[in-house]
Design a protein around this motif. Structure first.
Motif, PDB file in Angstrom:
ATOM      1  N   ILE A  82       0.495  -1.241   0.297  1.00  0.00           N
ATOM      2  CA  ILE A  82      -0.189  -0.268  -0.290  1.00  0.00           C
ATOM      3  C   ILE A  82       0.684   1.083  -0.505  1.00  0.00           C
ATOM      4  N   TYR A  83       0.420   2.276  -0.325  1.00  0.00           N
ATOM      5  CA  TYR A  83       0.977   3.266  -0.554  1.00  0.00           C
ATOM      6  C   TYR A  83      -0.191   4.651  -0.661  1.00  0.00           C
ATOM      7  N   LEU A  84       0.677   5.360   0.873  1.00  0.00           N
ATOM      8  CA  LEU A  84      -0.310   6.037   2.109  1.00  0.00           C
ATOM      9  C   LEU A  84      -0.276   7.553   0.434  1.00  0.00           C
ATOM     10  N   SER A  85      -1.596   8.122   0.632  1.00  0.00           N
ATOM     11  CA  SER A  85      -1.566   9.280  -0.245  1.00  0.00           C
ATOM     12  C   SER A  85      -2.192   9.775  -1.376  1.00  0.00           C
ATOM     13  N   PRO A  86      -2.239  11.809  -0.425  1.00  0.00           N
ATOM     14  CA  PRO A  86      -3.957  11.914  -0.977  1.00  0.00           C
ATOM     15  C   PRO A  86      -4.567  11.558  -2.539  1.00  0.00           C
ATOM     16  N   LYS A  87      -3.529  10.664  -3.228  1.00  0.00           N
ATOM     17  CA  LYS A  87      -3.998  10.584  -4.676  1.00  0.00           C
ATOM     18  C   LYS A  87      -5.360   9.207  -4.126  1.00  0.00           C
ATOM     19  N   HIS A 111       8.313  11.106   0.741  1.00  0.00           N
ATOM     20  CA  HIS A 111       8.328  12.206   0.926  1.00  0.00           C
ATOM     21  C   HIS A 111       8.023  13.654   0.124  1.00  0.00           C
ATOM     22  N   TYR A 112       8.671  14.687   0.381  1.00  0.00           N
ATOM     23  CA  TYR A 112       9.072  15.508  -0.757  1.00  0.00           C
ATOM     24  C   TYR A 112       7.920  15.695  -1.431  1.00  0.00           C
ATOM     25  N   GLU A 113       8.334  15.575  -2.640  1.00  0.00           N
ATOM     26  CA  GLU A 113       6.939  15.758  -3.954  1.00  0.00           C
ATOM     27  C   GLU A 113       6.908  14.446  -4.061  1.00  0.00           C
ATOM     28  N   GLY A 114       6.679  13.599  -4.065  1.00  0.00           N
ATOM     29  CA  GLY A 114       6.185  11.958  -3.944  1.00  0.00           C
ATOM     30  C   GLY A 114       7.281  11.124  -4.308  1.00  0.00           C
ATOM     31  N   VAL A 115       6.990  10.057  -5.314  1.00  0.00           N
ATOM     32  CA  VAL A 115       7.574   9.490  -5.797  1.00  0.00           C
ATOM     33  C   VAL A 115       7.345   8.744  -6.564  1.00  0.00           C
ATOM     34  N   GLU A 127      -3.574   2.242  -3.501  1.00  0.00           N
ATOM     35  CA  GLU A 127      -2.529   3.249  -3.259  1.00  0.00           C
ATOM     36  C   GLU A 127      -4.074   4.226  -1.725  1.00  0.00           C
ATOM     37  N   ILE A 128      -4.339   4.364  -1.037  1.00  0.00           N
ATOM     38  CA  ILE A 128      -4.750   5.000   0.235  1.00  0.00           C
ATOM     39  C   ILE A 128      -5.173   6.286   0.771  1.00  0.00           C
ATOM     40  N   SER A 129      -5.675   7.385   0.358  1.00  0.00           N
ATOM     41  CA  SER A 129      -5.494   8.535   1.623  1.00  0.00           C
ATOM     42  C   SER A 129      -5.895   8.085   2.475  1.00  0.00           C
ATOM     43  N   ILE A 130      -5.404   9.004   4.163  1.00  0.00           N
ATOM     44  CA  ILE A 130      -6.466   9.279   5.245  1.00  0.00           C
ATOM     45  C   ILE A 130      -7.545  10.507   4.753  1.00  0.00           C
ATOM     46  N   GLY A 131      -7.825  10.832   4.193  1.00  0.00           N
ATOM     47  CA  GLY A 131      -8.833  12.955   3.923  1.00  0.00           C
ATOM     48  C   GLY A 131      -8.079  13.314   3.071  1.00  0.00           C
ATOM     49  N   ASP A 132      -8.808  14.430   2.799  1.00  0.00           N
ATOM     50  CA  ASP A 132      -8.943  14.954   1.585  1.00  0.00           C
ATOM     51  C   ASP A 132      -7.966  16.584   2.871  1.00  0.00           C
ATOM     52  N   TYR A 133      -6.677  16.227   2.868  1.00  0.00           N
ATOM     53  CA  TYR A 133      -5.890  17.241   3.288  1.00  0.00           C
ATOM     54  C   TYR A 133      -4.415  16.888   2.235  1.00  0.00           C
ATOM     55  N   VAL A 134      -3.656  17.393   2.663  1.00  0.00           N
ATOM     56  CA  VAL A 134      -2.134  17.751   2.314  1.00  0.00           C
ATOM     57  C   VAL A 134      -0.802  17.343   3.367  1.00  0.00           C
ATOM     58  N   LEU A 135      -0.086  16.451   3.696  1.00  0.00           N
ATOM     59  CA  LEU A 135       0.730  16.053   4.513  1.00  0.00           C
ATOM     60  C   LEU A 135       2.817  16.306   4.301  1.00  0.00           C
ATOM     61  N   THR A 136       3.468  16.396   5.013  1.00  0.00           N
ATOM     62  CA  THR A 136       4.757  16.385   4.054  1.00  0.00           C
ATOM     63  C   THR A 136       5.331  15.697   4.276  1.00  0.00           C
ATOM     64  N   GLY A 137       4.316  14.431   4.948  1.00  0.00           N
ATOM     65  CA  GLY A 137       4.363  12.697   3.936  1.00  0.00           C
ATOM     66  C   GLY A 137       3.613  12.062   4.642  1.00  0.00           C
ATOM     67  N   GLY A 138       4.598  10.746   3.800  1.00  0.00           N
ATOM     68  CA  GLY A 138       3.510   9.800   4.131  1.00  0.00           C
ATOM     69  C   GLY A 138       3.298   8.634   5.390  1.00  0.00           C
ATOM     70  N   LEU A 140       2.872  10.054   9.024  1.00  0.00           N
ATOM     71  CA  LEU A 140       1.599   9.965   9.917  1.00  0.00           C
ATOM     72  C   LEU A 140       0.034   8.984   9.628  1.00  0.00           C
ATOM     73  N   PRO A 141       0.030   9.046   8.329  1.00  0.00           N
ATOM     74  CA  PRO A 141      -0.909   8.216   7.365  1.00  0.00           C
ATOM     75  C   PRO A 141      -1.042   6.834   7.294  1.00  0.00           C
ATOM     76  N   ALA A 142       0.922   6.884   7.244  1.00  0.00           N
ATOM     77  CA  ALA A 142       1.057   4.932   7.695  1.00  0.00           C
ATOM     78  C   ALA A 142       0.603   4.931   9.743  1.00  0.00           C
TER      79      ALA A 142
HETATM   80  N1  4GY Z   1      -3.893  12.757   2.717  1.00  0.00           N
HETATM   81  N2  4GY Z   1      -3.708  10.255   3.207  1.00  0.00           N
HETATM   82  C1  4GY Z   1      -1.381  11.920   2.112  1.00  0.00           C
HETATM   83  C2  4GY Z   1      -0.425  12.518   2.567  1.00  0.00           C
HETATM   84  C3  4GY Z   1       1.232  13.307   2.010  1.00  0.00           C
HETATM   85  C4  4GY Z   1       3.981  14.178  -1.024  1.00  0.00           C
HETATM   86  C5  4GY Z   1       3.186  11.600  -1.322  1.00  0.00           C
HETATM   87  C6  4GY Z   1      -2.959  11.326   2.858  1.00  0.00           C
HETATM   88  O1  4GY Z   1      -2.629  10.074   2.169  1.00  0.00           O
HETATM   89  N3  4GY Z   1      -1.033  10.550   1.844  1.00  0.00           N
HETATM   90  O2  4GY Z   1      -0.929  14.003   3.259  1.00  0.00           O
HETATM   91  N4  4GY Z   1       0.664  12.292   2.549  1.00  0.00           N
HETATM   92  C7  4GY Z   1       2.386  13.588   0.095  1.00  0.00           C
HETATM   93  C8  4GY Z   1       3.327  14.241   0.699  1.00  0.00           C
HETATM   94  C9  4GY Z   1       4.951  13.032  -1.408  1.00  0.00           C
HETATM   95  C10 4GY Z   1       2.462  11.180   0.264  1.00  0.00           C
END
Ligand code: 4GY
Length: 221
Positions: A82-87, A111-115, A127-138, A140-142
């Motif tokens: 699983i990849y944690l990301s807002p997408k 982390h940074y701009e992504g993988v 790919e799983i998001s924990i919510g509609d906001y942007v964090l500095t890295g995955g 905390l979502p993990a």
């Molecule tokens: N929201 N749910 C989330 C996030 C940060 C750039 C990839 C989120 O899961 N992840 O905001 N992640 C981004 C920052 C690299 C992860």
């Protein structure tokens, strides 16, 4: 259940040793393995990120260290990766119930701009998001995913803790009170002290419906 976390910031995961998750690990119910992606880089300066093709701000995590790390921890692809990301698709409680059935989860933290997209295309199942906001890295979502999944591993919580919680019947949870009966002029609702369990159940169902209508009407549709 085993959960492997791939990250450039392994020190962030010390939080998982505390409280209920710490106890679950010491009891052997949950195994958490934190792996430093940097230890898999083939770059002689241990570099794991580089500038984005096409330009733009920030750095992108390179495919090689990420891909080698995933293959290193899950060589036969026996795990759910699983990849944690807002997408990703937003995590909901129903998915938590199904993830807790897995033997092994591998969580990739960007982390940074992504993988580099090729590492995701080649090595990630979902790919799983924990919510509609942007964090500095995955990271905390993990940790969020580990926490909500671990609650459903047998023996981590008492079964009673799981029956009345929010979402268990599609509603948010009713309000809870403990001693004292009066605090700063506010008293615990009479019915909860009545000992009448039919009345208590009825009151709690009404309160759950009320709070759901007010805060999350979408859950009622
Ligand atoms: N929201 N749910 C989330 C996030 C940060 C750039 C990839 C989120 O899961 N992840 O905001 N992640 C981004 C920052 C690299 C992860």
């Amino acid at each position: 259940m085993k959960i492997t976390i791939l990250t450039l910031f392994p020190e962030m995961f010390s939080a998982l040793s505390a409280s209920i998750l710490g106890r679950a690990q010491r009891a052997g119910k949950l195994e958490i393995e934190v792996v430093d992606i940097r230890s898999y880089t083939e770059d002689k300066h241990l570099k794991c990120d580089d500038y984005p093709f096409g330009g733009g701000a920030g750095m992108v995590m390179m495919a090689q260290p990420v891909g080698s790390a995933i293959e290193g921890v899950d060589p036969g692809h026996g795990a759910r990766r699983i990849y944690l990301s807002p997408k990703g698709k937003t995590l909901r409680q129903e998915q938590v119930y199904s993830l807790c059935e897995e033997e092994h989860l591998v969580l990739l933290c960007g982390h940074y701009e992504g993988v580099d997209q090729r590492a995701i295309d080649l090595f990630i199942d979902e790919e799983i998001s924990i919510g509609d906001y942007v964090l500095t890295g995955g990271e905390l979502p993990a940790m969020v995913l580990v926490d909500c999944v671990a609650r459903y591993i047998d023996g981590v919580l008492s079964p009673e803790s799981l029956v009345d919680e929010s979402f268990s019947d599609g509603l948010l949870e009713y309000p809870q009170y403990t001693r004292p009966v009066e605090y700063r002029g506010l008293t615990v609702p009479e019915v909860l002290r009545s000992g009448n369990h039919a009345e208590i159940d009825k009151w709690r169902r009404e309160q759950a419906l009320e709070i759901t209508k007010k805060n999350r009407p979408d859950l009622l549709k």
